[in-house]
Design a protein around this motif. Sequence first.
Motif, PDB file in Angstrom:
ATOM      1  N   MET A  13       8.606  -8.964  17.011  1.00 37.93           N
ATOM      2  CA  MET A  13       9.075  -8.009  16.027  1.00 37.93           C
ATOM      3  C   MET A  13       8.133  -8.037  14.826  1.00 37.93           C
ATOM      4  O   MET A  13       7.893  -9.076  14.235  1.00 37.93           O
ATOM      5  N   ALA A  14       7.599  -6.917  14.450  1.00 37.27           N
ATOM      6  CA  ALA A  14       6.700  -6.818  13.301  1.00 37.27           C
ATOM      7  C   ALA A  14       7.521  -6.763  12.017  1.00 37.27           C
ATOM      8  O   ALA A  14       8.476  -6.002  11.905  1.00 37.27           O
ATOM      9  N   THR A  15       7.127  -7.587  11.054  1.00 34.61           N
ATOM     10  CA  THR A  15       7.852  -7.629   9.782  1.00 34.61           C
ATOM     11  C   THR A  15       7.117  -6.931   8.662  1.00 34.61           C
ATOM     12  O   THR A  15       7.696  -6.650   7.621  1.00 34.61           O
ATOM     13  N   GLY A  16       5.835  -6.678   8.841  1.00 37.54           N
ATOM     14  CA  GLY A  16       5.036  -6.094   7.774  1.00 37.54           C
ATOM     15  C   GLY A  16       4.554  -7.130   6.775  1.00 37.54           C
ATOM     16  O   GLY A  16       3.880  -6.810   5.813  1.00 37.54           O
ATOM     17  N   ALA A  17       4.896  -8.380   6.993  1.00 39.11           N
ATOM     18  CA  ALA A  17       4.482  -9.463   6.106  1.00 39.11           C
ATOM     19  C   ALA A  17       3.344 -10.246   6.735  1.00 39.11           C
ATOM     20  O   ALA A  17       3.265 -10.382   7.949  1.00 39.11           O
ATOM     21  N   THR A  18       2.462 -10.726   5.887  1.00 40.46           N
ATOM     22  CA  THR A  18       1.382 -11.588   6.355  1.00 40.46           C
ATOM     23  C   THR A  18       1.371 -12.847   5.510  1.00 40.46           C
ATOM     24  O   THR A  18       1.891 -12.862   4.397  1.00 40.46           O
ATOM     25  N   ALA A  19       0.787 -13.880   6.021  1.00 41.57           N
ATOM     26  CA  ALA A  19       0.660 -15.139   5.298  1.00 41.57           C
ATOM     27  C   ALA A  19      -0.758 -15.648   5.488  1.00 41.57           C
ATOM     28  O   ALA A  19      -1.414 -15.355   6.489  1.00 41.57           O
ATOM     29  N   GLU A  20      -1.207 -16.425   4.525  1.00 40.00           N
ATOM     30  CA  GLU A  20      -2.561 -16.948   4.566  1.00 40.00           C
ATOM     31  C   GLU A  20      -2.574 -18.307   3.878  1.00 40.00           C
ATOM     32  O   GLU A  20      -1.981 -18.482   2.820  1.00 40.00           O
ATOM     33  N   LEU A  21      -3.215 -19.275   4.484  1.00 37.38           N
ATOM     34  CA  LEU A  21      -3.380 -20.590   3.884  1.00 37.38           C
ATOM     35  C   LEU A  21      -4.449 -20.505   2.806  1.00 37.38           C
ATOM     36  O   LEU A  21      -5.491 -19.885   3.005  1.00 37.38           O
ATOM     37  N   ALA A  34      -7.778 -15.530  -2.292  1.00 31.46           N
ATOM     38  CA  ALA A  34      -8.754 -14.648  -1.654  1.00 31.46           C
ATOM     39  C   ALA A  34      -8.395 -13.171  -1.829  1.00 31.46           C
ATOM     40  O   ALA A  34      -9.225 -12.312  -1.570  1.00 31.46           O
ATOM     41  N   ALA A  35      -7.193 -12.869  -2.271  1.00 30.78           N
ATOM     42  CA  ALA A  35      -6.715 -11.484  -2.373  1.00 30.78           C
ATOM     43  C   ALA A  35      -7.447 -10.704  -3.461  1.00 30.78           C
ATOM     44  O   ALA A  35      -7.947 -11.272  -4.437  1.00 30.78           O
ATOM     45  N   VAL A  80       4.621 -11.734  -6.140  1.00 29.82           N
ATOM     46  CA  VAL A  80       3.891 -12.982  -5.941  1.00 29.82           C
ATOM     47  C   VAL A  80       4.884 -14.133  -6.116  1.00 29.82           C
ATOM     48  O   VAL A  80       5.570 -14.229  -7.133  1.00 29.82           O
ATOM     49  N   LEU A  81       4.947 -14.991  -5.102  1.00 31.11           N
ATOM     50  CA  LEU A  81       5.807 -16.168  -5.127  1.00 31.11           C
ATOM     51  C   LEU A  81       4.942 -17.403  -5.324  1.00 31.11           C
ATOM     52  O   LEU A  81       4.060 -17.667  -4.510  1.00 31.11           O
TER      53      LEU A  81
END
Length: 185
Positions: free
Chosen positions: A1-9, A16-17, A25-26
């Motif tokens: 299921m696609a959530t539209g959210a991405t994560a990055e270490l 890097a954004a 922003v959390l």
Amino acid sequence: MATGATAELGDARHLAADDSAFDVVLVLGPMYHLPRRADRDRALAEALRVLRPGGLLAVAGINRYASLFEHAAYAHLHTESMRESIGTILATQVHDGKKAFTTAYFHTGEQLREEVAAAGFPDASVFGIEGPAWSLLAAAERNTGQSFRESALFESVLTAARMAEAHPELLAASSHLLAVARRPV
């Protein structure tokens, strides 16, 4: 299921954004894992940079007094080694990470609000996550081995947390803090 959210270490001090890339922003960890103020300031500057104007910022911190209340609730604050360890945290606001817990910085509510405001979020508000009676619940559960999740005690502790929100001086009794602000437009 696609959530539209991405994560990055990554490192909160060097994201890097792109500039203004996010609506929210959390910052849920860096403020207590960065004991040096300059590093916390850098993480908040990065949060400001990647947040869109009008975007929402949420920043978590550990309360300066959390260890005092926690170890009293767990019934071992009276031991000499624990008194020394907690005494150091109360005096310095830092745990060195050499025993039982990671290196950590412990804020007061006003310090967390001030750091977030100084980073460019002048409307920052700080809330206590657990509220002023959380250690009572923790002590009851720890010392009886029972869960009080479906009890009048739990409901009373939750009610105390809600009632405390209007009284900033009660932030000192909550174990964790959450600063919330919007990036100015």
